[in-house]
Motif scaffolding. Sequence first.
Motif, mmCIF file in Angstrom:
data_model
loop_
_atom_site.group_PDB
_atom_site.id
_atom_site.type_symbol
_atom_site.label_atom_id
_atom_site.label_comp_id
_atom_site.label_asym_id
_atom_site.label_seq_id
_atom_site.Cartn_x
_atom_site.Cartn_y
_atom_site.Cartn_z
ATOM 1 N N ALA A 115 0.890 -1.406 0.053
ATOM 2 C CA ALA A 115 -0.187 -0.039 0.139
ATOM 3 C C ALA A 115 0.703 1.181 0.057
ATOM 4 C CB ALA A 115 -0.897 0.266 1.181
ATOM 5 N N ASP A 116 2.158 1.133 0.532
ATOM 6 C CA ASP A 116 3.025 2.309 0.484
ATOM 7 C C ASP A 116 3.693 2.527 -0.552
ATOM 8 O OD1 ASP A 116 2.494 3.135 3.264
ATOM 9 O OD2 ASP A 116 3.701 1.729 3.967
ATOM 10 N N ALA A 117 4.046 1.386 -1.253
ATOM 11 C CA ALA A 117 4.736 1.286 -2.549
ATOM 12 C C ALA A 117 3.872 1.749 -3.680
ATOM 13 C CB ALA A 117 5.259 0.031 -2.946
ATOM 14 N N TRP A 118 2.463 1.535 -3.454
ATOM 15 C CA TRP A 118 1.722 1.871 -4.912
ATOM 16 C C TRP A 118 1.548 3.355 -5.219
ATOM 17 C CZ3 TRP A 118 0.273 0.955 -9.331
ATOM 18 C CH2 TRP A 118 -0.695 1.464 -9.896
ATOM 19 N N PRO A 119 1.425 4.085 -4.536
ATOM 20 C CA PRO A 119 1.432 5.712 -4.873
ATOM 21 C C PRO A 119 2.808 6.238 -5.699
ATOM 22 C CG PRO A 119 0.583 5.567 -2.458
ATOM 23 C CD PRO A 119 1.368 4.147 -2.805
ATOM 24 N N LEU A 120 3.909 5.637 -5.190
ATOM 25 C CA LEU A 120 5.202 6.083 -5.763
ATOM 26 C C LEU A 120 5.074 5.463 -7.098
ATOM 27 C CD1 LEU A 120 7.405 5.419 -2.431
ATOM 28 C CD2 LEU A 120 7.206 7.536 -3.735
ATOM 29 N N LEU A 121 4.820 4.043 -7.021
ATOM 30 C CA LEU A 121 4.755 3.455 -8.524
ATOM 31 C C LEU A 121 3.899 3.820 -9.423
ATOM 32 C CD1 LEU A 121 5.363 -0.153 -6.981
ATOM 33 C CD2 LEU A 121 7.074 1.171 -8.422
ATOM 34 N N SER A 122 2.714 4.346 -8.831
ATOM 35 C CA SER A 122 1.504 5.049 -9.897
ATOM 36 C C SER A 122 2.226 6.341 -10.429
ATOM 37 C CB SER A 122 0.476 5.119 -9.005
ATOM 38 O OG SER A 122 -0.556 5.932 -9.934
ATOM 39 N N ASP A 123 2.849 6.971 -9.742
ATOM 40 C CA ASP A 123 3.435 8.242 -10.068
ATOM 41 C C ASP A 123 4.643 8.006 -11.132
ATOM 42 O OD1 ASP A 123 3.728 11.380 -9.741
ATOM 43 O OD2 ASP A 123 5.533 10.917 -9.116
ATOM 44 N N LEU A 124 5.418 7.254 -10.748
ATOM 45 C CA LEU A 124 6.444 6.759 -11.716
ATOM 46 C C LEU A 124 6.167 6.253 -12.981
ATOM 47 C CD1 LEU A 124 8.937 5.390 -8.976
ATOM 48 C CD2 LEU A 124 9.510 7.383 -10.336
#
Length: 382
Positions: A115-124
């Motif tokens: 859940a913490d990784a997803w916002p970063l990966l979505s943006d990248l």
Amino acid sequence: MKQQYRTRGTPFILACLFCFCACLNGQTDVQKLLVEGSQALQAGNNAAAESAFRQALPLQPDSIEILNDLAIALAREGKQDEAIKYYKRALEIRPGDPATSRNLAIAYFRSQRYADAWPLLSDLSAKTPDFQVLDLAGLTLFALDRYPESAQYLERANKLNPSDLTTLDILGKAYLRAHNYEAVTSVFARIMAIDPNSPAAHVMMGAAYDQMSRDDDAKAEYGAAQKSDTRFPGVHSGLGQIYWKEGKFDEAEKEFNTELARYPDDPVSNCLLGEILLKQSEPAKAIPHFQAALAANPAYKEAFFGLGKAELTAGDPRAAIEPLRKAIALDAGYIQAHYLLGAALRKTGQIAEASREQKIAEEIQARQRDGYRKKLGSPPPD
């Protein structure tokens, strides 16, 4: 005045020269430590790299490069939580830095903090949609049980690297869990074009055929997987599930035992073997299998239900209560669990609670009947 100025100025000039030399020495020390750390990282000596970068950091505390290198060394040592701390510190210095964001996302992923990784990966994925980012985004969504979205990202990753079998394998599983069997067949064909003997692809296709109730085709795929690799995980578990569904419990038991002899932690084989043992009136033997299934998959509601049923059948209603409550926590509409929990509570003298569970089960059943009648076009009961 001039003499006084010169007298006071001389130590000032010396002090400036001292500071300048110290600064040069500090820069030299930092460069030396960075070279040592980089060489240690390349050589796989992560502890030495960590030591060098830790020494360099106080000399340049705002360097996001040093913070990243230190975090990389820590991550490679398995110290993901500490690595995350330094990546976050780097992002405080330079918000949105793409390299740091990527590294932090990977650290979150490796720590199973999806859940913490997803916002970063979505943006990248929107800004730098390369293979690694898209693949990680797909894997993260898969771990979050967001299978249709996972498949979208994995398809994009596959376009960039069509021969990556690991991506194709997870893509097929995402489609399988999303019940998109036509897409599973497409992925299967892509894998076969790269590796015609892939046991993973045959197991995946076998599971798809099983869910489509094409049992003979499923058995053929599991047979092909076994021919490619006699020890491939999931082959005997898959066959066992088909026999279980067909009511051929002796054949199913044999397959599950074969799977567990090689892979004792397999949750499905353990759970369904526990069910078979319950049918054979062997609750004491069933209990360890349900417990093993839950150790491998703590969100396995059927295993919680099976464990509660086994404890109740074995004559320990008090021990049955907790696993049945956990099954209901995972699925509030689990009618059988409500009924069985009511029975366990009644046997332990908790009559009011038992009646409440019985009532909940009856209400769920009534709602389901109503829904079924409306679907068929019949008027609901008065």
